[in-house]
Scaffold this motif. Structure first.
Motif, PDB file in Angstrom:
ATOM      1  N   ARG A   1     -47.368  32.875  20.313  1.00  0.00           N
ATOM      2  CA  ARG A   1     -48.642  32.167  20.468  1.00  0.00           C
ATOM      3  C   ARG A   1     -49.259  31.860  19.099  1.00  0.00           C
TER       4      ARG A   1
ATOM      5  N   GLU B   1     -45.128  31.156  24.447  1.00  0.00           N
ATOM      6  CA  GLU B   1     -45.927  30.298  23.577  1.00  0.00           C
ATOM      7  C   GLU B   1     -47.417  30.464  23.839  1.00  0.00           C
ATOM      8  N   LYS B   2     -47.777  30.762  25.069  1.00  0.00           N
ATOM      9  CA  LYS B   2     -49.193  30.869  25.426  1.00  0.00           C
ATOM     10  C   LYS B   2     -49.714  32.293  25.359  1.00  0.00           C
ATOM     11  N   TYR B   3     -48.908  33.256  25.810  1.00  0.00           N
ATOM     12  CA  TYR B   3     -49.367  34.639  25.899  1.00  0.00           C
ATOM     13  C   TYR B   3     -48.540  35.634  25.088  1.00  0.00           C
TER      14      TYR B   3
END
Length: 426
Positions: free
Chosen positions: A83, A77-79
Motif C-alpha cells: 500500500r 495494494e490497498k491493505y
C-alpha cells in the motif's frame, strides 16, 4: 475404440453405447451413466443412478489458487504490504508511555468484534477493561490491556492472563474473579489469592491481527504470524519463540504492527514495538532482535518504559523507514552507540511509576562529541568527589575541635573544684 464392461463376468454382450453427462456446479460433477445392450432379436436399455462426485483434488486446488491470485494483488495494494502509505510516517515516538502490559487470552481474531473490550457479547474482556478503568487511580504502574488469542489445548487458553515484564501467567480467569484479580495482582502487586502464577519463558511476539477493527491489520497480521512461525521452526526455536495474534495496539496505518517481549543485550526484558513490518523483515527480527538483543532501527516505534516524547527525541537517531542510510554505513559504530544508549536508558530508568535516573544524559542532543561528554562527566564527578572529601574533612575537624573544647572545659572545672577545696581547708 472398445471400453471394457464394468461387469465382464456378468454380461458378455458388447457395450453398444456409453453416454456420460458431466455438469459442473459448485465444485461438484454430476455424472449420469447410460448403457444399452442389444441382441439380434431384442434390445435392453439400462440407466444407472446419478452419481454426485467431487472434482479431483488437483482441480479444486487449482481453482482456489487461481481465485486467490486474482484477489491478492488488489488486497495487497490497498491493505497489505504494497500500500502507498508504507514508510510515509516516521515511527519512533508513536508509542504511549506504559510500564506494564497485561494480555488477556480470549478466543480468536475471527471472533473478536471491533471493540472487543467493550462488547456486550464478550463479558470477560469487558469486565476486565471496566475493572482496570475503575481502579485506575489505585494502580501505581501505568498498565496497558490487550487481548490475545486463546485456544483450548494450547500454551494459552481462554481466560489465561499474561503479565509483562514480570513474565508470569495466571490460568483460567472467570468473569466473577476479575475484581479480586485486579485488586490483588494489579493494585496491590501481590500474588492472586485464587490462583497460582506460572513463569513464562522464551521470547513472545504479539502481532496485531484485529481485522474487524482495521482491514490493514487483518491482511498483514496473519501473514506475519505464519512467517514468524515458519522461520522459528527453521531455526529450531519453536519452544523458545512464541507468536500470538493480538487485538488493536494503536497505529493501524503502521501495519504490520507487532511487539516483541524478550531480553535485551543487557539481559533486561522489555517490550519493543515495530511498525511497517513485512515478511521479508521477519528473519532479521528473529536473528538480530531476538537472537542478539539488538533493535531494528528503521522499523522501531518505541518501547515499554519510554514515553512518546522521549521516543521523538530519539527519532533523529533512527534510520529512515524501510531504507538503508549511507550515513549509517559510514558511521555504524556511532549509530550503534546511540541505540545502545537507548537500551541502557530503558534498563536503568524503569523505576516505579516511570521514575527515571538518567533520562537527560541518555537523550541529550547536540551536546558535542563523545570525548567532550566523557570529559565533562569526568570533571563533574571529580568536582563532586572533591566537595565530598572537603565536607568530610570539615566534619572531622569540627568533631575534633568540639572534643578539644570539651577537654579544656573539663580541666578548668577540675582546677576550680580543687582550688575551692584548698581555700576551705586553709
Amino acid at each position: 475404440m472398445r471400453i471394457a464392461h464394468p461387469y465382464p463376468y456378468r454380461h458378455h454382450r458388447p457395450l453398444s453405447s456409453l453416454i456420460i453427462l458431466i455438469v459442473t456446479q459448485r465444485n461438484f460433477s454430476l455424472i449420469s451413466l447410460s448403457t444399452s445392450t442389444s441382441t439380434s432379436t431384442s434390445s435392453t436399455f439400462t440407466r444407472r443412478p446419478l452419481l454426485l462426485l467431487p472434482p479431483p483434488r488437483s482441480q479444486r486446488t487449482l481453482t482456489m489458487a487461481s481465485e486467490d491470485l486474482s484477489t491478492l494483488p488488489a488486497e495487497d495494494e490497498k491493505y497489505g504490504f504494497q500500500r502507498s502509505e508504507m514508510y510515509e510516517t516516521k515511527l519512533a515516538g508513536t508509542v504511549d508511555a506504559y510500564d506494564r502490559h497485561v494480555f488477556l487470552c480470549y478466543k480468536t481474531p475471527e471472533a473478536w468484534p471491533s471493540r472487543v473490550e467493550g462488547s456486550e457479547s464478550d463479558p470477560l474482556p469487558k469486565f476486565f477493561a471496566s475493572a482496570l478503568k475503575a481502579r485506575k487511580n489505585d494502580i501505581a504502574v501505568k498498565t496497558k490491556l490487550t487481548v490475545c488469542e486463546g485456544r483450548e489445548g494450547t500454551e494459552f487458553s481462554d481466560g489465561d492472563v499474561l503479565i509483562f515484564p514480570q513474565m508470569i501467567k495466571y490460568r483460567g480467569l472467570k468473569e466473577s474473579d476479575v475484581d479480586s484479580f485486579v485488586d490483588d495482582v494489579l493494585v496491590n502487586n501481590k500474588p492472586w489469592a485464587s490462583g497460582v502464577h506460572e513463569a513464562l519463558t522464551g521470547s513472545h511476539v504479539f502481532v496485531c491481527a484485529h481485522g474487524s477493527r482495521d482491514r490493514r491489520c487483518g491482511v498483514c497480521g496473519p501473514v506475519l504470524i505464519d512467517k514468524f512461525r515458519e522461520e522459528a521452526e527453521l531455526r529450531g526455536l519453536t519452544n523458545q519463540v512464541f507468536v500470538s495474534p493480538c487485538s488493536h495496539i494503536g497505529g493501524h496505518k503502521y501495519a504490520g504492527n507487532l511487539i516483541i517481549y524478550s531480553p535485551g543485550s543487557d539481559g533486561i526484558l522489555t517490550g519493543h514495538w515495530y511498525g511497517y513490518v513485512t515478511p521479508d523483515d521477519v528473519p532479521e527480527l528473529l536473528d538480530q532482535h531476538i537472537g542478539k538483543g539488538e533493535i531494528i532501527e528503521r522499523l522501531w516505534r518505541g518501547q515499554m518504559g519510554v514515553s512518546s516524547e522521549e521516543g521523538e527525541k530519539v527519532n533523529d537517531q533512527k534510520l529512515p523507514n524501510g531504507e538503508d542510510n549511507k550515513k549509517s554505513e559510514e558511521k555504524p559504530q556511532e549509530n550503534g552507540n546511540q541505540i545502545q544508549n537507548n537500551e541502557n536508558f530503558s534498563g536503568c530508568c524503569q523505576g516505579a511509576n516511570g521514575f527515571t535516573c538518567c533520562k537527560d544524559a541518555s537523550l541529550e542532543q547536540n551536546s558535542g562529541s563523545e570525548e567532550k561528554k566523557l570529559k565533562e562527566t569526568t570533571e563533574a564527578c571529580g568536582k563532586k568527589d572533591a566537595l565530598g572529601r572537603l565536607s568530610s574533612l570539615i566534619g572531622k575537624w569540627e568533631q575534633s575541635d568540639v572534643l578539644a573544647a570539651a577537654a579544656v572545659v573539663g580541666a578548668v572545672a577540675t582546677v576550680a573544684v580543687a582550688y575551692s577545696f584548698y581555700r576551705r581547708s586553709g
